[in-house]
Design a protein around this motif. Structure first.
Motif, PDB file in Angstrom:
ATOM      1  N   ASN A   1       1.724  -1.875   5.951  1.00 37.24           N
ATOM      2  CA  ASN A   1       1.898  -1.455   4.564  1.00 37.24           C
ATOM      3  C   ASN A   1       1.399  -2.500   3.568  1.00 37.24           C
ATOM      4  O   ASN A   1       1.567  -2.329   2.368  1.00 37.24           O
ATOM      5  CB  ASN A   1       3.373  -1.162   4.282  1.00 37.24           C
ATOM      6  CG  ASN A   1       3.882  -0.011   5.102  1.00 37.24           C
ATOM      7  OD1 ASN A   1       3.141   0.911   5.410  1.00 37.24           O
ATOM      8  ND2 ASN A   1       5.140  -0.060   5.474  1.00 37.24           N
TER       9      ASN A   1
ATOM     10  N   LYS B   1       5.222   0.488  -3.677  1.00 38.86           N
ATOM     11  CA  LYS B   1       3.770   0.658  -3.698  1.00 38.86           C
ATOM     12  C   LYS B   1       3.181   0.096  -4.989  1.00 38.86           C
ATOM     13  O   LYS B   1       3.679   0.350  -6.078  1.00 38.86           O
ATOM     14  CB  LYS B   1       3.417   2.140  -3.588  1.00 38.86           C
ATOM     15  CG  LYS B   1       1.932   2.413  -3.577  1.00 38.86           C
ATOM     16  CD  LYS B   1       1.651   3.882  -3.391  1.00 38.86           C
ATOM     17  CE  LYS B   1       0.157   4.147  -3.399  1.00 38.86           C
ATOM     18  NZ  LYS B   1      -0.142   5.546  -3.146  1.00 38.86           N
TER      19      LYS B   1
ATOM     20  N   LEU C   1       0.801  -1.224   0.000  1.00 34.21           N
ATOM     21  CA  LEU C   1       0.000   0.000   0.000  1.00 34.21           C
ATOM     22  C   LEU C   1       0.832   1.272   0.000  1.00 34.21           C
ATOM     23  O   LEU C   1       0.379   2.303  -0.494  1.00 34.21           O
ATOM     24  CB  LEU C   1      -0.939   0.010   1.218  1.00 34.21           C
ATOM     25  CG  LEU C   1      -1.939  -1.130   1.301  1.00 34.21           C
ATOM     26  CD1 LEU C   1      -2.712  -1.040   2.596  1.00 34.21           C
ATOM     27  CD2 LEU C   1      -2.869  -1.120   0.115  1.00 34.21           C
ATOM     28  N   SER C   2       2.024   1.237   0.582  1.00 32.81           N
ATOM     29  CA  SER C   2       2.836   2.450   0.648  1.00 32.81           C
ATOM     30  C   SER C   2       4.313   2.098   0.644  1.00 32.81           C
ATOM     31  O   SER C   2       4.691   0.963   0.896  1.00 32.81           O
ATOM     32  CB  SER C   2       2.495   3.254   1.906  1.00 32.81           C
ATOM     33  OG  SER C   2       2.845   2.523   3.057  1.00 32.81           O
TER      34      SER C   2
END
Length: 105
Positions: A70, A20, A15-16
């Motif tokens: 994440n 990503k 996600l980050s």
């Protein structure tokens, strides 16, 4: 110690961070550190001394652990990130994708 929503063998998306959007399979989960090793994500270069297994030695690319926050599970039906709900059936625990309602195996 808290239980985590991600297990070994799950397909996840990052996600980050630097990676990503990359997806991969979870190879190992470090529960105490709240981190996971994901195949092909967060590759780092590590110097290795010559050994019997690797007589040449040199620089090796390998995965580094990434924090669980994440990562998100991939919905088996749509292929997009999803949250999960937990359903108890007797002693069995079943994880269900919030987006599609499908069981996550």
């Amino acid at each position: 110690m808290n239980k985590l929503h991600i297990k070994k063998g799950d397909n996840v998306i990052v996600l980050s961070g630097e990676d990503k959007g990359k997806t991969g399979k979870v190879l190992k989960v470090f529960v105490a550190e709240r981190k996971a090793l994901v195949e092909g994500v967060k590759l780092v270069s590590k110097s290795q001394k010559p050994s019997a297994k690797n007589p040449q030695g040199g620089i090796v690319k390998m995965e580094a652990p990434i924090h669980i926050s994440n990562l998100s599970l991939i919905d088996p039906k749509s292929g997009k990130p999803t949250r999960i709900s937990i359903k108890h059936e007797g002693k069995n625990v079943i994880r269900i994708a919030k987006k599609s309602g499908e069981e996550i195996k």
